[in-house]
Design a protein around this motif. Structure first.
Motif, PDB file in Angstrom:
ATOM      1  N   ILE A 118       0.352  -0.819   0.129  1.00 32.58           N
ATOM      2  CA  ILE A 118      -0.098   0.321   0.264  1.00 32.58           C
ATOM      3  C   ILE A 118       0.713   1.580   0.114  1.00 32.58           C
ATOM      4  N   MET A 140      -5.510  -3.289  -4.273  1.00 36.70           N
ATOM      5  CA  MET A 140      -4.420  -3.221  -2.854  1.00 36.70           C
ATOM      6  C   MET A 140      -5.773  -3.007  -2.184  1.00 36.70           C
ATOM      7  N   LEU A 144      -5.198  -5.355   1.402  1.00 33.71           N
ATOM      8  CA  LEU A 144      -5.391  -4.534   2.846  1.00 33.71           C
ATOM      9  C   LEU A 144      -6.668  -5.591   3.216  1.00 33.71           C
ATOM     10  N   SER A 260       3.364  -6.017  -4.916  1.00 28.17           N
ATOM     11  CA  SER A 260       2.331  -6.512  -4.874  1.00 28.17           C
ATOM     12  C   SER A 260       2.280  -8.081  -4.354  1.00 28.17           C
TER      13      SER A 260
END
Length: 304
Positions: A118, A140, A144, A260
């Motif tokens: 992030i 994203m 999370l 990522s």
């Protein structure tokens, strides 16, 4: 926008395969770290890990040059970028271990791997003026959410979540995000292996300063053989090879996409914990892992 153009390269498959393998080793490193965590002070463990990684890069560079596996190159600006990168790498390790000591118990490491991508996305948008596709932004958010489910955040009360020790995890993730961007710049002036070796050298020097009062060299004989077995894995395999592969991917596909894949690390660590320690995984944690893997796919998909 250069890194975004790189991400569209159709020849990314070998790099991505190598990166996934590196993330599997990062996940395995949690097992080794867990085994030796209480065998030596964290400051010593960080120094030994980085110093051994630096030394092990020498024969690796020799073999790479001898068999022409990678085209080694170096320009003076790479040395300038390797210094802040080394400082950030050393800071990341120190902050991570401080977080383990004072932050969320047990699953605090997952907090770092959850917020790390992030922060890298945010910094890439700010400093690289990189724009992201809607699917990447959705990825994203999924990552999370998956991370929060994996650490079972609802089991911690407000006092635990906002404990001062958890700030170390946030700062560790921020350090790695800046490190990712710095290494991308540095590898424009050197191949990823030479740059990694320089970065590990600076990180070792700084870590030695932290560990100086513990007499790192004379203390080596005090630790059991199993400690050094795991230390060799953590330094040579995890840092010298796997982490260097991460910086290769960072150079080839850009910081946002390479970061990522860090979502894969806690999933791997959980799976190996089940196998090695016989731990059980609640359904919510398994769902969180599935969301994290879905996030990696969405962030890296070529669809618009």
């Amino acid at each position: 926008m250069h890194s975004l153009q790189q991400s569209e390269n159709s020849n990314d498959a070998p790099v991505i395969l190598a990166l996934v393998t590196a993330m599997l080793f990062w996940g395995a490193s949690w097992i080794s770290g867990k085994i030796i965590a209480d065998m030596a002070p964290a400051k010593l463990t960080v120094f030994y890990r980085l110093a051994l990684a630096t030394v092990s890069m020498l024969p690796i560079l020799f073999l790479v040059k001898k068999f022409k596996l990678v085209s080694l190159r170096f320009a003076r600006p790479a040395l300038l970028w390797s210094l802040p990168a080394g400082l950030l790498l050393a800071s990341y390790n120190q902050l991570f271990f401080l977080g383990l000591h004072d932050g969320l118990p047990g699953k605090g490491g997952m907090l770092v791997t959850t917020i790390n991508p992030i922060m890298t996305f945010a910094l890439a948008a700010i400093f690289n003026q990189q724009k992201f596709r809607p699917l990447q932004l959705v990825g994203m958010l999924l990552g999370l959410a998956g991370g929060m489910m994996m650490i079972e955040v609802w089991h911690f009360d407000t006092e635990q979540i906002f404990a001062s020790g958890n700030l170390f995890f946030v700062l560790a993730a921020l350090s790695w995000a800046f490190l990712t961007l710095a290494s991308q710049r540095g590898t424009q002036f050197a191949d990823f292996m030479t740059f990694s070796a320089l970065m590990y050298l600076w990180a070792s020097i700084l870590s030695y300063i932290f560990a100086f009062d513990l007499n790192p060299f004379t203390s080596m004989i005090h630790y059991p053989e199993i400690y050094w077995h795991h230390m060799l894995f953590l330094s040579v395999i995890v840092v010298s090879i796997a982490t260097s592969v991460f910086f290769l991917a960072n150079q080839k596909i850009g910081p946002s996409r390479s970061s990522s894949f860090i979502f894969v690390v806690p999933v791997t660590a959980m799976g190996l914990s089940v196998w090695y320690f016989g731990e059980t995984i609640p359904l919510s944690v398994a769902i969180g892992g599935a969301l994290a893997l879905s996030a990696v796919y969405l962030i890296n998909t070529s669809k618009q």
